[in-house]
Design a protein around this motif. Structure first.
Motif, PDB file in Angstrom:
ATOM      1  N   GLY A 241       0.816  -1.209   0.000  1.00 23.39           N
ATOM      2  CA  GLY A 241       0.000   0.000   0.000  1.00 23.39           C
ATOM      3  C   GLY A 241       0.845   1.252   0.000  1.00 23.39           C
ATOM      4  O   GLY A 241       0.523   2.233  -0.683  1.00 23.39           O
ATOM      5  N   LEU A 242       1.965   1.229   0.729  1.00 20.85           N
ATOM      6  CA  LEU A 242       2.847   2.386   0.773  1.00 20.85           C
ATOM      7  C   LEU A 242       3.464   2.653  -0.589  1.00 20.85           C
ATOM      8  O   LEU A 242       3.498   3.792  -1.070  1.00 20.85           O
ATOM      9  N   VAL A 243       3.927   1.595  -1.246  1.00 19.97           N
ATOM     10  CA  VAL A 243       4.523   1.746  -2.574  1.00 19.97           C
ATOM     11  C   VAL A 243       3.495   2.276  -3.560  1.00 19.97           C
ATOM     12  O   VAL A 243       3.786   3.143  -4.391  1.00 19.97           O
ATOM     13  N   ARG A 244       2.272   1.762  -3.463  1.00 27.05           N
ATOM     14  CA  ARG A 244       1.240   2.211  -4.383  1.00 27.05           C
ATOM     15  C   ARG A 244       0.930   3.689  -4.185  1.00 27.05           C
ATOM     16  O   ARG A 244       0.751   4.432  -5.155  1.00 27.05           O
ATOM     17  N   GLU A 245       0.880   4.128  -2.944  1.00 20.23           N
ATOM     18  CA  GLU A 245       0.564   5.532  -2.687  1.00 20.23           C
ATOM     19  C   GLU A 245       1.694   6.452  -3.124  1.00 20.23           C
ATOM     20  O   GLU A 245       1.448   7.563  -3.606  1.00 20.23           O
ATOM     21  N   VAL A 246       2.944   6.008  -2.943  1.00 21.22           N
ATOM     22  CA  VAL A 246       4.064   6.802  -3.452  1.00 21.22           C
ATOM     23  C   VAL A 246       3.964   6.920  -4.963  1.00 21.22           C
ATOM     24  O   VAL A 246       4.179   7.998  -5.542  1.00 21.22           O
ATOM     25  N   ARG A 247       3.609   5.819  -5.625  1.00 24.22           N
ATOM     26  CA  ARG A 247       3.452   5.843  -7.078  1.00 24.22           C
ATOM     27  C   ARG A 247       2.316   6.768  -7.492  1.00 24.22           C
ATOM     28  O   ARG A 247       2.415   7.475  -8.492  1.00 24.22           O
ATOM     29  N   GLU A 248       1.229   6.793  -6.721  1.00 22.88           N
ATOM     30  CA  GLU A 248       0.106   7.688  -7.020  1.00 22.88           C
ATOM     31  C   GLU A 248       0.555   9.146  -6.963  1.00 22.88           C
ATOM     32  O   GLU A 248       0.157   9.967  -7.787  1.00 22.88           O
ATOM     33  N   GLY A 249       1.381   9.471  -5.958  1.00 24.00           N
ATOM     34  CA  GLY A 249       1.859  10.846  -5.844  1.00 24.00           C
ATOM     35  C   GLY A 249       2.675  11.273  -7.042  1.00 24.00           C
ATOM     36  O   GLY A 249       2.493  12.371  -7.583  1.00 24.00           O
ATOM     37  N   PHE A 250       3.607  10.418  -7.486  1.00 20.72           N
ATOM     38  CA  PHE A 250       4.392  10.739  -8.673  1.00 20.72           C
ATOM     39  C   PHE A 250       3.505  10.792  -9.915  1.00 20.72           C
ATOM     40  O   PHE A 250       3.719  11.619 -10.807  1.00 20.72           O
ATOM     41  N   THR A 251       2.506   9.906  -9.966  1.00 15.98           N
ATOM     42  CA  THR A 251       1.630   9.859 -11.136  1.00 15.98           C
ATOM     43  C   THR A 251       0.859  11.151 -11.310  1.00 15.98           C
ATOM     44  O   THR A 251       0.707  11.662 -12.425  1.00 15.98           O
ATOM     45  N   VAL A 252       0.347  11.700 -10.210  1.00 16.81           N
ATOM     46  CA  VAL A 252      -0.445  12.921 -10.334  1.00 16.81           C
ATOM     47  C   VAL A 252       0.436  14.097 -10.731  1.00 16.81           C
ATOM     48  O   VAL A 252       0.003  14.995 -11.459  1.00 16.81           O
ATOM     49  N   ILE A 253       1.707  14.114 -10.301  1.00 22.13           N
ATOM     50  CA  ILE A 253       2.615  15.187 -10.697  1.00 22.13           C
ATOM     51  C   ILE A 253       2.952  15.076 -12.177  1.00 22.13           C
ATOM     52  O   ILE A 253       2.947  16.070 -12.918  1.00 22.13           O
ATOM     53  N   VAL A 254       3.227  13.857 -12.629  1.00 24.93           N
ATOM     54  CA  VAL A 254       3.618  13.659 -14.023  1.00 24.93           C
ATOM     55  C   VAL A 254       2.425  13.816 -14.969  1.00 24.93           C
ATOM     56  O   VAL A 254       2.539  14.387 -16.049  1.00 24.93           O
ATOM     57  N   GLY A 255       1.253  13.339 -14.548  1.00 19.65           N
ATOM     58  CA  GLY A 255       0.101  13.331 -15.431  1.00 19.65           C
ATOM     59  C   GLY A 255      -0.642  14.642 -15.519  1.00 19.65           C
ATOM     60  O   GLY A 255      -1.331  14.896 -16.508  1.00 19.65           O
ATOM     61  N   ASN A 256      -0.524  15.503 -14.510  1.00 18.55           N
ATOM     62  CA  ASN A 256      -1.195  16.803 -14.535  1.00 18.55           C
ATOM     63  C   ASN A 256      -0.263  17.820 -15.189  1.00 18.55           C
ATOM     64  O   ASN A 256       0.832  18.086 -14.683  1.00 18.55           O
ATOM     65  N   GLY A 257      -0.694  18.384 -16.313  1.00 15.03           N
ATOM     66  CA  GLY A 257       0.179  19.266 -17.074  1.00 15.03           C
ATOM     67  C   GLY A 257       0.691  20.454 -16.272  1.00 15.03           C
ATOM     68  O   GLY A 257       1.884  20.771 -16.310  1.00 15.03           O
ATOM     69  N   ALA A 258      -0.193  21.124 -15.540  1.00 13.21           N
ATOM     70  CA  ALA A 258       0.215  22.309 -14.774  1.00 13.21           C
ATOM     71  C   ALA A 258       1.188  21.932 -13.667  1.00 13.21           C
ATOM     72  O   ALA A 258       2.190  22.627 -13.433  1.00 13.21           O
ATOM     73  N   LEU A 259       0.905  20.831 -12.961  1.00  8.96           N
ATOM     74  CA  LEU A 259       1.808  20.384 -11.894  1.00  8.96           C
ATOM     75  C   LEU A 259       3.151  19.962 -12.461  1.00  8.96           C
ATOM     76  O   LEU A 259       4.199  20.238 -11.870  1.00  8.96           O
ATOM     77  N   ARG A 260       3.119  19.266 -13.593  1.00  4.03           N
ATOM     78  CA  ARG A 260       4.371  18.801 -14.196  1.00  4.03           C
ATOM     79  C   ARG A 260       5.241  19.989 -14.600  1.00  4.03           C
ATOM     80  O   ARG A 260       6.454  20.010 -14.317  1.00  4.03           O
TER      81      ARG A 260
END
Length: 430
Positions: free
Chosen positions: A222-241
Motif C-alpha cells: 500500500g505504501l509503494v502504491r501511494e508513493v506511485r500515485e503521488g508521482f503519477t499525479v505530478i507527471v500526469g497533470n500538465g500544470a503540476l508537471r
C-alpha cells in the motif's frame, strides 16, 4: 488566529531548518577540526530528503491529524541534531553521518509537509493571500537562519548553534500540534471543498479511486502504491508537471548565485563577508516582493505566469551579476534576483494548492520539496568548480538554467480535442 499561529510556527520551524545546515558545518568543524566530516554531515542531512519526501507525504496524507505527525517530525529533527552534537568527537564518523542521514529524512516535513496543511487553516477565498504569507516565511527563515548562525559563531558560541536550532524547532511544536483535523473523506470527490474554481477541472489522473490502501492490503504494498500515485499525479497533470520541472531546473541554477556570492565579495569588495550581504539583500527583496504580492493576490488570475515571470526576473538578476564589475552593481543584481525568487516560490505553492487532489496534497508538496532539494544539491556540485574558475561563468550558467526553466513553465495551448484549460472556466458548447 489559527492562520497567525500557523505562520508563526512555520517561521520558527523553517528558521531552525535553515540554521541546521550551517550549524552542522560550524559545530562539526569547531569540535572535530575536520572540514571533511563537517561537509559529509551536511551532505548526509540534505541528500536523504529525496527519499524522505515521498514517504512522509504518504504518511501525512493518511493522517487524520497531520499536525501531530508534523510535531513528531519536528521533535525527531531536533533530537537528531542534538544527538549529532553529543556524538561529535566521541562517536565514529560513520555513525554520525548515518545519524545525519536519518535526521534528514524528516526535513521535507518542515517545508512541503507544513505548506500542504495550509488549506486547513485558510478559507478558500483567502488561500492566495495565505500562500503568499507562507512563502514569506521561507524568505524570512532564509534571511534569519544563516544570520543567527553567523552571529552566534562570531560570539564564540560554535557549540551553541545546534541547541539554538533545536530550540527554534521545538518552539514550533504547539502550532503543529494544534493544526485542525482533516475532514473525513466521505462521498464522491465532487463533494470535496475545492480551494479555487479551477480545482474542479484538474486532470483526471487519480480519478475516483481512493488511493489509500484497502483493509487487508499489505502495508508495504500500500505504501509503494501511494508513493506511485503521488508521482503519477505530478507527471500526469500538465500544470503540476510544468511547475515541478520548472522549479527543479531553476533550483539547480540557484546555487550558482549562492556559491558565487562570497567570491564576488572578495573580488569586488575585498572581503568574503560582503558576499553574505548580497544573499541578505536577495532575501530581503524576496520578502518585500512577496509582501506586495500578498496585498494584491486577489488580482492574480494566472499563477503559472507569475511563476514563469518570477523565474525570468531571477535569471535577469543572475545575468547582471555575471557582468558586474563593481560591488554596487552586484547589490542591484542581488536585489533583482530576490525580487524574482520570492514571487516564484509563492506561485509554485499556489499552483500546487490549485492542482493537487486533496487526498494526495501532502505527497505533492513533500515530493516536490524533495525534488527541489535534490536539484539544489546537484547544482551545488557544479557551482563549486565553476565559481572557482570564474564567477561570471557560474552566474551565466545559472542565468541560462533560469531561461530554460521559463521555457518549461510557459503554459502550452490546448487543442480543441483536449480538456479545457485549467485556468479558465470550461466553455459551454452551443
Amino acid at each position: 488566529m489559527v492562520l497567525r499561529r500557523y505562520i508563526a510556527g512555520a517561521v520558527a520551524a523553517r528558521t531552525g531548518d535553515e540554521m541546521s545546515g550551517p550549524a552542522l558545518l560550524v559545530a562539526g568543524l569547531a569540535v572535530t577540526g575536520s572540514p571533511v566530516l563537517a561537509s559529509w554531515l551536511l551532505s548526509g542531512l540534505t541528500v536523504s530528503a529525496a527519499v524522505g519526501g515521498p514517504l512522509l507525504g504518504v504518511l501525512i496524507d493518511r493522517a487524520r491529524r497531520p499536525g501531530r505527525l508534523l510535531a513528531y517530525c519536528l521533535a525527531g529533527y531536533a533530537a537528531g541534531l542534538l544527538l549529532v552534537l553529543a556524538g561529535l568527537g566521541r562517536a565514529p564518523d560513520a555513525a554520525l553521518i548515518a545519524l545525519a542521514v536519518a535526521t534528514g529524512l524528516l526535513g521535507p516535513a518542515l517545508t512541503g509537509g507544513w505548506t500542504a496543511q495550509l488549506p486547513l487553516v485558510a478559507r478558500p477565498e483567502r488561500l492566495g493571500r495565505a500562500t503568499a504569507l507562507d512563502s514569506m516565511s521561507y524568505n524570512a527563515a532564509g534571511l534569519a537562519g544563516p544570520a543567527l548562525v553567523g552571529v552566534v559563531a562570531a560570539a564564540g558560541g560554535n557549540a551553541a548553534v545546534l541547541p539554538m536550532c533545536a530550540v527554534l524547532l521545538l518552539s514550533a511544536l504547539p502550532a503543529a500540534w494544534t493544526l485542525p483535523i482533516r475532514p473525513a473523506q466521505e462521498g464522491p470527490p465532487a463533494a470535496e471543498h475545492p480551494q479555487t474554481p479551477e480545482a474542479a477541472h484538474r486532470d483526471p489522473v487519480v480519478g475516483d479511486r481512493d488511493p489509500r490502501p484497502r483493509a487487508g492490503t499489505a502495508p508495504v504494498r500500500g505504501l509503494v502504491r501511494e508513493v506511485r500515485e503521488g508521482f503519477t499525479v505530478i507527471v500526469g497533470n500538465g500544470a503540476l508537471r510544468r511547475a515541478t520541472v520548472g522549479s527543479m531546473v531553476s533550483c539547480a541554477g540557484l546555487p550558482m548565485l549562492v556559491v558565487s556570492a562570497p567570491v564576488m565579495g572578495v573580488r569586488l569588495a575585498g572581503e568574503s563577508g560582503y558576499g553574505t550581504l548580497l544573499l541578505a539583500v536577495a532575501a530581503v527583496c524576496g520578502l518585500a516582493a512577496n509582501g506586495v504580492l500578498a496585498a494584491h493576490e486577489h488580482r492574480v488570475r494566472r499563477w503559472d505566469l507569475v511563476q514563469a515571470g518570477g523565474t525570468a526576473v531571477l535569471g535577469v538578476g543572475m545575468a547582471v551579476a555575471a557582468l558586474a564589475d563593481a560591488f554596487w552593481i552586484a547589490v542591484v543584481a542581488a536585489a533583482v534576483a530576490g525580487a524574482g525568487e520570492g514571487p516564484q516560490l509563492t506561485a509554485l505553492f499556489a499552483v500546487r494548492h490549485r492542482e493537487a487532489p486533496d487526498r494526495l496534497r501532502g505527497q505533492v508538496f513533500t515530493t516536490g520539496a524533495s525534488l527541489k532539494i535534490t536539484s539544489f544539491a546537484l547544482g551545488s556540485a557544479l557551482a563549486g568548480p565553476l565559481a572557482a574558475y570564474a564567477t561570471g561563468a557560474a552566474l551565466a550558467v545559472g542565468a541560462a538554467l533560469q531561461a530554460a526553466a521559463v521555457v518549461t513553465l510557459l503554459p502550452r495551448r490546448t487543442s480543441p480535442t483536449t480538456r479545457p484549460n485549467v485556468h479558465e472556466p470550461p466553455r459551454r458548447r452551443p
